[in-house]
Design a protein around this motif. Structure first.
Motif, PDB file in Angstrom:
ATOM      1  N   THR A   1      75.375  13.106 -15.675  1.00  0.00           N
ATOM      2  CA  THR A   1      73.701  13.903 -15.719  1.00  0.00           C
ATOM      3  C   THR A   1      73.518  14.794 -14.664  1.00  0.00           C
ATOM      4  O   THR A   1      73.221  16.274 -14.564  1.00  0.00           O
ATOM      5  CB  THR A   1      72.572  12.920 -15.788  1.00  0.00           C
ATOM      6  N   ALA A   2      73.948  14.205 -13.331  1.00  0.00           N
ATOM      7  CA  ALA A   2      73.915  15.361 -11.902  1.00  0.00           C
ATOM      8  C   ALA A   2      74.727  16.303 -12.250  1.00  0.00           C
ATOM      9  O   ALA A   2      74.544  17.303 -11.646  1.00  0.00           O
ATOM     10  CB  ALA A   2      74.034  14.457 -10.650  1.00  0.00           C
ATOM     11  N   GLN A   3      76.231  16.210 -12.537  1.00  0.00           N
ATOM     12  CA  GLN A   3      76.923  17.374 -12.612  1.00  0.00           C
ATOM     13  C   GLN A   3      76.522  18.399 -13.584  1.00  0.00           C
ATOM     14  O   GLN A   3      77.111  19.434 -13.572  1.00  0.00           O
ATOM     15  CB  GLN A   3      78.289  16.815 -12.736  1.00  0.00           C
ATOM     16  N   ARG A   4      75.933  17.835 -14.606  1.00  0.00           N
ATOM     17  CA  ARG A   4      75.822  18.906 -15.614  1.00  0.00           C
ATOM     18  C   ARG A   4      74.288  19.724 -15.555  1.00  0.00           C
ATOM     19  O   ARG A   4      74.395  20.872 -15.667  1.00  0.00           O
ATOM     20  CB  ARG A   4      75.391  18.141 -17.050  1.00  0.00           C
ATOM     21  N   TRP A   5      73.521  18.911 -14.657  1.00  0.00           N
ATOM     22  CA  TRP A   5      71.942  19.506 -14.372  1.00  0.00           C
ATOM     23  C   TRP A   5      71.938  20.188 -13.165  1.00  0.00           C
ATOM     24  O   TRP A   5      71.155  20.938 -12.842  1.00  0.00           O
ATOM     25  CB  TRP A   5      71.103  18.428 -14.631  1.00  0.00           C
ATOM     26  N   ARG A   6      72.992  19.668 -11.953  1.00  0.00           N
ATOM     27  CA  ARG A   6      73.094  20.364 -10.957  1.00  0.00           C
ATOM     28  C   ARG A   6      71.571  20.423 -10.086  1.00  0.00           C
ATOM     29  O   ARG A   6      71.051  21.597  -9.784  1.00  0.00           O
ATOM     30  CB  ARG A   6      73.435  21.859 -11.065  1.00  0.00           C
ATOM     31  N   PRO A   7      71.096  19.267  -9.708  1.00  0.00           N
ATOM     32  CA  PRO A   7      69.813  19.217  -8.932  1.00  0.00           C
ATOM     33  C   PRO A   7      70.121  19.582  -7.469  1.00  0.00           C
ATOM     34  O   PRO A   7      71.290  19.675  -6.774  1.00  0.00           O
ATOM     35  CB  PRO A   7      69.748  17.719  -8.781  1.00  0.00           C
ATOM     36  N   ASP A   8      68.925  20.057  -6.841  1.00  0.00           N
ATOM     37  CA  ASP A   8      69.039  20.511  -5.356  1.00  0.00           C
ATOM     38  C   ASP A   8      68.704  19.490  -4.656  1.00  0.00           C
ATOM     39  O   ASP A   8      68.991  19.279  -3.351  1.00  0.00           O
ATOM     40  CB  ASP A   8      67.814  21.552  -5.296  1.00  0.00           C
ATOM     41  N   LEU A   9      68.149  18.338  -5.297  1.00  0.00           N
ATOM     42  CA  LEU A   9      67.985  16.952  -4.376  1.00  0.00           C
ATOM     43  C   LEU A   9      67.958  15.786  -5.417  1.00  0.00           C
ATOM     44  O   LEU A   9      67.507  15.966  -6.599  1.00  0.00           O
ATOM     45  CB  LEU A   9      66.795  17.110  -3.275  1.00  0.00           C
ATOM     46  N   ILE A  10      67.899  14.604  -4.847  1.00  0.00           N
ATOM     47  CA  ILE A  10      67.780  13.426  -5.630  1.00  0.00           C
ATOM     48  C   ILE A  10      67.039  12.386  -4.991  1.00  0.00           C
ATOM     49  O   ILE A  10      66.969  12.299  -3.737  1.00  0.00           O
ATOM     50  CB  ILE A  10      69.257  12.807  -5.860  1.00  0.00           C
ATOM     51  N   VAL A  11      66.081  12.031  -5.834  1.00  0.00           N
ATOM     52  CA  VAL A  11      65.178  11.042  -5.364  1.00  0.00           C
ATOM     53  C   VAL A  11      65.461   9.626  -6.200  1.00  0.00           C
ATOM     54  O   VAL A  11      65.528   9.495  -7.325  1.00  0.00           O
ATOM     55  CB  VAL A  11      63.648  11.339  -5.735  1.00  0.00           C
ATOM     56  N   GLU A  12      65.874   8.499  -5.334  1.00  0.00           N
ATOM     57  CA  GLU A  12      66.301   7.461  -5.977  1.00  0.00           C
ATOM     58  C   GLU A  12      65.384   6.221  -5.558  1.00  0.00           C
ATOM     59  O   GLU A  12      64.633   6.339  -4.333  1.00  0.00           O
ATOM     60  CB  GLU A  12      67.776   7.153  -5.797  1.00  0.00           C
ATOM     61  N   SER A  13      65.250   5.120  -6.548  1.00  0.00           N
ATOM     62  CA  SER A  13      64.630   3.809  -5.758  1.00  0.00           C
ATOM     63  C   SER A  13      65.283   3.368  -4.681  1.00  0.00           C
ATOM     64  O   SER A  13      66.448   3.438  -4.283  1.00  0.00           O
ATOM     65  CB  SER A  13      64.840   2.715  -6.865  1.00  0.00           C
ATOM     66  N   LEU A  14      64.612   2.769  -3.868  1.00  0.00           N
ATOM     67  CA  LEU A  14      64.900   2.387  -2.354  1.00  0.00           C
ATOM     68  C   LEU A  14      66.227   1.527  -2.379  1.00  0.00           C
ATOM     69  O   LEU A  14      66.700   1.724  -1.407  1.00  0.00           O
ATOM     70  CB  LEU A  14      63.849   1.690  -1.765  1.00  0.00           C
ATOM     71  N   THR A  15      66.370   0.607  -3.444  1.00  0.00           N
ATOM     72  CA  THR A  15      67.408  -0.115  -3.263  1.00  0.00           C
ATOM     73  C   THR A  15      68.516   0.258  -4.429  1.00  0.00           C
ATOM     74  O   THR A  15      69.290  -0.603  -4.658  1.00  0.00           O
ATOM     75  CB  THR A  15      66.949  -1.659  -3.787  1.00  0.00           C
ATOM     76  N   GLN A  16      68.474   1.432  -4.882  1.00  0.00           N
ATOM     77  CA  GLN A  16      69.296   1.700  -5.895  1.00  0.00           C
ATOM     78  C   GLN A  16      70.504   2.586  -5.102  1.00  0.00           C
ATOM     79  O   GLN A  16      70.382   3.028  -3.919  1.00  0.00           O
ATOM     80  CB  GLN A  16      68.767   3.069  -6.991  1.00  0.00           C
ATOM     81  N   GLY A  17      71.870   2.802  -5.645  1.00  0.00           N
ATOM     82  CA  GLY A  17      73.157   3.088  -5.157  1.00  0.00           C
ATOM     83  C   GLY A  17      73.497   4.400  -5.716  1.00  0.00           C
ATOM     84  O   GLY A  17      74.318   5.003  -5.264  1.00  0.00           O
ATOM     85  N   ALA A  18      73.149   4.435  -7.077  1.00  0.00           N
ATOM     86  CA  ALA A  18      73.809   5.284  -8.056  1.00  0.00           C
ATOM     87  C   ALA A  18      73.464   6.896  -7.412  1.00  0.00           C
ATOM     88  O   ALA A  18      74.131   7.805  -7.577  1.00  0.00           O
ATOM     89  CB  ALA A  18      73.373   5.493  -9.553  1.00  0.00           C
ATOM     90  N   GLY A  19      72.361   6.962  -6.940  1.00  0.00           N
ATOM     91  CA  GLY A  19      71.711   8.469  -6.482  1.00  0.00           C
ATOM     92  C   GLY A  19      72.644   8.881  -5.140  1.00  0.00           C
ATOM     93  O   GLY A  19      73.049  10.113  -4.947  1.00  0.00           O
ATOM     94  N   LEU A  20      73.215   7.635  -4.389  1.00  0.00           N
ATOM     95  CA  LEU A  20      73.912   7.897  -3.063  1.00  0.00           C
ATOM     96  C   LEU A  20      75.292   8.504  -3.527  1.00  0.00           C
ATOM     97  O   LEU A  20      75.929   9.352  -3.120  1.00  0.00           O
ATOM     98  CB  LEU A  20      74.138   6.670  -2.288  1.00  0.00           C
TER      99      LEU A  20
END
Length: 390
Positions: A104-123
């Motif tokens: 999703t990120a590679q397709r949508w190309r965000p300028d920033l990512i907001v993730e849950s405090l204990t999540q790692g996929a966003g990293l």
């Protein structure tokens, strides 16, 4: 600006993010939520959502984990002082989402990512795209060093996606009122050695049509009884049962108050018949219910705890595992409520919490503190700056 939200697939992680997502959209920015399972409830808040793991069955995953990792499950249902002790479990949940999040990120190309405090996929996605990653807090969990543990536990995932390092620009949004936070042992503010950004907790518990009885008090004609809300959130009943609610139902006849049981219909059916001063409400937006309540008895979930704090409602917390003990301890330490066991729930305790004005006085202090914190709209300015300074 395009902001990709990556909450863990649970309502307790999604709901605290909704006000910031709304604020970004109100400021003219594009928002997309990438999650799965119960996290898809973000769509009910009017946010566009991508299901990054179609068919995710959290109940089946939970059952398999209980079977295969009994010691880890035992830790989850006891007092967790350091979230790093369950880093392997948190990484397991990140693995479930990471490939879909990356696609999703590679397709949508965000300028920033907001993730849950204990999540790692966003990293992983942030490291691949070279964009900032913001950890969004949801309670009193502190996560110093969690990013490094995710890098270690997800090393094969980072390698598979060609990501060498953690995102260079990381930030933390902290929704816990400062007076209820214990100082860090290393003397630093924020998480992971970064300066955390405090943000007002704005309760979001879903929408819905409010019943006429919500503004009335008492079940008897001409009464104006105090109201006690009793809830166990969305996860606790399946994991630890209805013990606190069953205890309250036993005591209700001896307390001059109206009790509102905010539970799923299936859980409510197991409690029938109810005393005359107990109302079964099924689901209601918790914020609206607590605005008319004098006391809340709950399991210690972060969303319930912070919603009660934001509305100035005294609390009796009966924690049942995971981060709920941390939340309960913060409530007791600040004297906005008490942390107890099922056996500690007594008529005398309920009477004290309803009649001693000191509880409401301190709860009002914390409510005012939260109201004075920077709003989600103010934090949008910080995210804009973080996304543009590459």
């Amino acid at each position: 600006m395009r902001a990709l939200f990556v909450p863990s697939p649970g309502i307790g992680h999604v709901f605290p993010m909704v006000p910031l997502a709304w604020a970004l959209r109100a400021a003219g920015h594009d928002v997309l939520v990438a999650t799965a399972g119960p996290g898809l409830a973000a769509g009910q808040a009017g946010l566009p959502v991508v299901d990054v793991r179609p068919g995710l069955d959290l109940a089946a995953l939970r059952a398999a984990y209980v079977r295969d990792h009994p010691e880890a499950v035992k830790r989850l249902t006891t007092r967790i002082r350091d979230v790093r002790t369950i880093a392997a479990l948190l990484a397991r949940m990140s693995r479930i989402l990471v490939d879909g999040v990356m696609e999703t990120a590679q397709r949508w190309r965000p300028d920033l990512i907001v993730e849950s405090l204990t999540q790692g996929a966003g990293l992983v996605a942030g490291g691949k795209l070279g964009v900032p990653v913001i950890d969004h807090g949801f309670g009193f969990v502190r996560s110093e060093g969690m990013a490094e543990l995710h890098r270690e536990n997800l090393a094969d995932v980072f390698d598979r996606h060609g990501v060498r390092d953690l995102p260079r620009r990381r930030q933390v949004i902290d929704v816990a009122p400062p007076s209820m936070l214990e100082p860090r042992a290393d003397g630093l503010d924020g998480l992971d050695g970064l300066d955390g950004l405090p943000m007002r907790y704005v309760p979001y518990n879903g929408g819905g049509t409010l019943p006429p009885w919500l503004d009335a008090r008492g079940l008897g004609a001409g009464t104006n009884q105090p109201r006690v809300t009793v809830t166990l959130g969305t996860m606790a009943p399946a994991m630890t049962g209805l013990g606190p609610v069953e205890r309250i139902v036993e005591l209700a006849d001896h307390v001059d108050a109206e009790f509102v049981l905010a539970l799923d219909d299936a859980d409510l059916s197991a409690l029938q018949p109810l005393p005359s001063n107990v109302r079964a409400s099924a689901w209601l937006p918790l914020g609206a219910l607590l605005e008319t309540s004098d006391l809340v008895v709950h399991h210690g979930g972060a969303g319930t705890t912070l919603t009660a704090l934001a509305l100035g409602t005294p609390q009796i917390v009966v924690p049942s595992g995971a981060d709920r003990y941390l939340n309960a301890e913060a409530v007791a330490r600040r004297a906005v409520g008490v942390s107890v066991t099922d056996d500690d729930l007594t008529v005398e305790l309920l009477h004290d919490m309803l009649n001693d004005p000191a509880w409401r006085c301190v709860a009002d202090e914390v409510r005012a503190e939260i109201a004075a914190m920077p709003t989600p709209a103010r934090r949008v300015l910080d995210l804009e700056e973080l996304a543009t300074h590459r």
